[in-house]
Design a protein around this motif. Structure first.
Motif, PDB file in Angstrom:
ATOM      1  N   THR A 212      -1.350  -8.760   2.739  1.00  0.00           N
ATOM      2  CA  THR A 212      -1.927  -7.696   3.572  1.00  0.00           C
ATOM      3  C   THR A 212      -0.770  -6.842   4.065  1.00  0.00           C
ATOM      4  O   THR A 212       0.246  -7.380   4.507  1.00  0.00           O
ATOM      5  N   PHE A 213      -0.919  -5.536   3.968  1.00  0.00           N
ATOM      6  CA  PHE A 213       0.197  -4.660   4.323  1.00  0.00           C
ATOM      7  C   PHE A 213      -0.320  -3.270   4.687  1.00  0.00           C
ATOM      8  O   PHE A 213      -1.478  -2.953   4.456  1.00  0.00           O
ATOM      9  N   GLU A 214       0.574  -2.455   5.234  1.00  0.00           N
ATOM     10  CA  GLU A 214       0.273  -1.037   5.375  1.00  0.00           C
ATOM     11  C   GLU A 214       1.446  -0.257   4.801  1.00  0.00           C
ATOM     12  O   GLU A 214       2.565  -0.774   4.745  1.00  0.00           O
ATOM     13  N   ILE A 215       1.176   0.941   4.358  1.00  0.00           N
ATOM     14  CA  ILE A 215       2.228   1.788   3.786  1.00  0.00           C
ATOM     15  C   ILE A 215       2.541   2.878   4.806  1.00  0.00           C
ATOM     16  O   ILE A 215       1.648   3.598   5.252  1.00  0.00           O
ATOM     17  N   ILE A 216       3.794   2.977   5.186  1.00  0.00           N
ATOM     18  CA  ILE A 216       4.209   4.034   6.104  1.00  0.00           C
ATOM     19  C   ILE A 216       5.049   5.036   5.313  1.00  0.00           C
ATOM     20  O   ILE A 216       6.083   4.676   4.756  1.00  0.00           O
ATOM     21  N   GLU A 217       4.530   6.245   5.228  1.00  0.00           N
ATOM     22  CA  GLU A 217       5.225   7.279   4.450  1.00  0.00           C
ATOM     23  C   GLU A 217       5.916   8.226   5.418  1.00  0.00           C
ATOM     24  O   GLU A 217       5.300   8.684   6.380  1.00  0.00           O
ATOM     25  N   ARG A 218       7.187   8.502   5.172  1.00  0.00           N
ATOM     26  CA  ARG A 218       7.897   9.461   6.021  1.00  0.00           C
ATOM     27  C   ARG A 218       8.479  10.547   5.125  1.00  0.00           C
ATOM     28  O   ARG A 218       9.401  10.285   4.350  1.00  0.00           O
ATOM     29  N   ALA A 233       3.958  13.945  10.781  1.00  0.00           N
ATOM     30  CA  ALA A 233       3.797  12.943   9.727  1.00  0.00           C
ATOM     31  C   ALA A 233       2.362  12.428   9.762  1.00  0.00           C
ATOM     32  O   ALA A 233       1.651  12.630  10.743  1.00  0.00           O
ATOM     33  N   ILE A 234       1.934  11.753   8.664  1.00  0.00           N
ATOM     34  CA  ILE A 234       0.633  11.074   8.724  1.00  0.00           C
ATOM     35  C   ILE A 234       0.842   9.912   9.678  1.00  0.00           C
ATOM     36  O   ILE A 234       1.806   9.160   9.538  1.00  0.00           O
ATOM     37  N   GLY A 235      -0.027   9.760  10.650  1.00  0.00           N
ATOM     38  CA  GLY A 235       0.072   8.598  11.528  1.00  0.00           C
ATOM     39  C   GLY A 235      -0.474   7.406  10.781  1.00  0.00           C
ATOM     40  O   GLY A 235      -0.126   7.172   9.629  1.00  0.00           O
ATOM     41  N   HIS A 236      -1.378   6.694  11.387  1.00  0.00           N
ATOM     42  CA  HIS A 236      -1.939   5.512  10.732  1.00  0.00           C
ATOM     43  C   HIS A 236      -3.092   5.904   9.822  1.00  0.00           C
ATOM     44  O   HIS A 236      -3.870   6.790  10.125  1.00  0.00           O
ATOM     45  N   SER A 237      -3.210   5.215   8.682  1.00  0.00           N
ATOM     46  CA  SER A 237      -4.405   5.405   7.843  1.00  0.00           C
ATOM     47  C   SER A 237      -5.172   4.092   7.757  1.00  0.00           C
ATOM     48  O   SER A 237      -6.235   3.962   8.366  1.00  0.00           O
ATOM     49  N   GLY A 238      -4.641   3.095   7.048  1.00  0.00           N
ATOM     50  CA  GLY A 238      -5.377   1.840   6.935  1.00  0.00           C
ATOM     51  C   GLY A 238      -4.510   0.691   6.466  1.00  0.00           C
ATOM     52  O   GLY A 238      -3.382   0.889   6.017  1.00  0.00           O
ATOM     53  N   PHE A 239      -5.080  -0.513   6.597  1.00  0.00           N
ATOM     54  CA  PHE A 239      -4.418  -1.734   6.121  1.00  0.00           C
ATOM     55  C   PHE A 239      -5.033  -2.107   4.779  1.00  0.00           C
ATOM     56  O   PHE A 239      -6.240  -1.947   4.584  1.00  0.00           O
TER      57      PHE A 239
END
Ligand code: SAH
Length: 247
Positions: A212-218, A233-239
């Motif tokens: 289980t993870f989330e992707i943080i794009e900067r 930036a995109i804040g949170h989207s989903g897990f």
């Protein structure tokens, strides 16, 4: 609406879509004459009446995809990329997706896979998905009005992707619909939904929890020596949770 026939792109990446080559193309940098557009071929540089350089090309999947209609919140590209990479979805894969929402994920998967079936309960979203399928010219995707909590008709699937509020309710159906070794992917905006799903996977004799993870794009802005992360930036989207069917 007419399909997009050609695209004009500026050096800094702004794109203008040409639907009717028999009309002048108006951009924020002025107008490009229809006579220039009709006589140009891909890669040709055209100049607007204000002197801006624009380059012509034939649109690809990604150009059409960036124009899809959005009803429900779509899964962003960073997460679609991770789902594809983690499951190895490809030209031989048969996939079931639910809920279709705007069809962003299911259409992207259909672009790569053998076939995709996507379930959706809401009629208004089904018509959005259908128009997106048409825009993208996809022939290997079917939209079915069905509640996935009630069951899955397909069998021997390579992967199931879920973006529904109570994904744990799908586990018994996914166990009979997936091939052994098949992937069950669940995408949830909230960590409590994610934990309920993963705990149900851990208790199930049919599945193994992979990760289980989330992707943080900067994204970064680079111009000369101004090299820094973008302000917005995109804040949170989903897990994203990945499980595999054992038996
Ligand atoms: N992944 C989609 C967005 C899905 S939004 C995309 O990338 O575009 C979640 C969708 O699930 C909503 O459209 C909702 O109507 C649908 N949905 C909710 N519960 C469902 C269920 N039990 N069966 C099928 N679809 C469901």
């Amino acid at each position: 609406m007419e399909p997009i026939k050609k695209v004009l792109i500026t050096r800094d990446g702004k794109r203008y879509y040409i639907r009717n080559e028999k009309e002048d193309c108006h951009t924020q940098y002025g107008m490009v004459k229809k006579s220039e557009i009709t006589s140009a071929k891909d890669g040709d540089m055209l100049t607007s009446n204000t002197g801006k350089e624009l380059f012509l090309y034939t649109p690809s999947f990604k150009d059409f995809y960036s124009r899809i209609k959005r009803g429900a919140q779509i899964i962003p590209l960073k997460d679609i990329g991770a789902i594809i990479a983690e499951t190895g979805i490809g030209k031989d894969s048969r996939i079931l997706d639910a809920g279709a929402g705007s069809g962003a994920l299911s259409c992207f998967l259909a672009h790569l896979a053998k076939e995709v079936v996507t379930y959706e309960i809401r009629e208004d979203f089904i018509s959005i998905v259908k128009s997106n399928i048409e825009l993208l010219g996809l022939k290997n995707i079917k939209v079915v009005q069905k509640d996935i909590y009630q069951g899955i008709d397909e069998t021997e699937l390579d992967a199931i992707t879920l973006d529904v509020p109570e994904p744990w309710l799908v586990l018994p159906h996914a166990a009979s619909a997936l091939k052994a070794g098949g992937f069950l992917v669940s995408y949830s905006p909230s960590i409590t939904q994610t934990a309920d799903f993963v705990n149900a996977v851990l208790e199930s004799p049919h599945f193994s929890h992979i990760k289980t993870f989330e992707i943080i794009e900067r994204e970064w802005e680079i111009k000369g020596r101004k090299v820094r992360p973008e302000t917005a930036a995109i804040g949170h989207s989903g897990f994203i949770s990945i499980a595999r069917k054992l038996q």
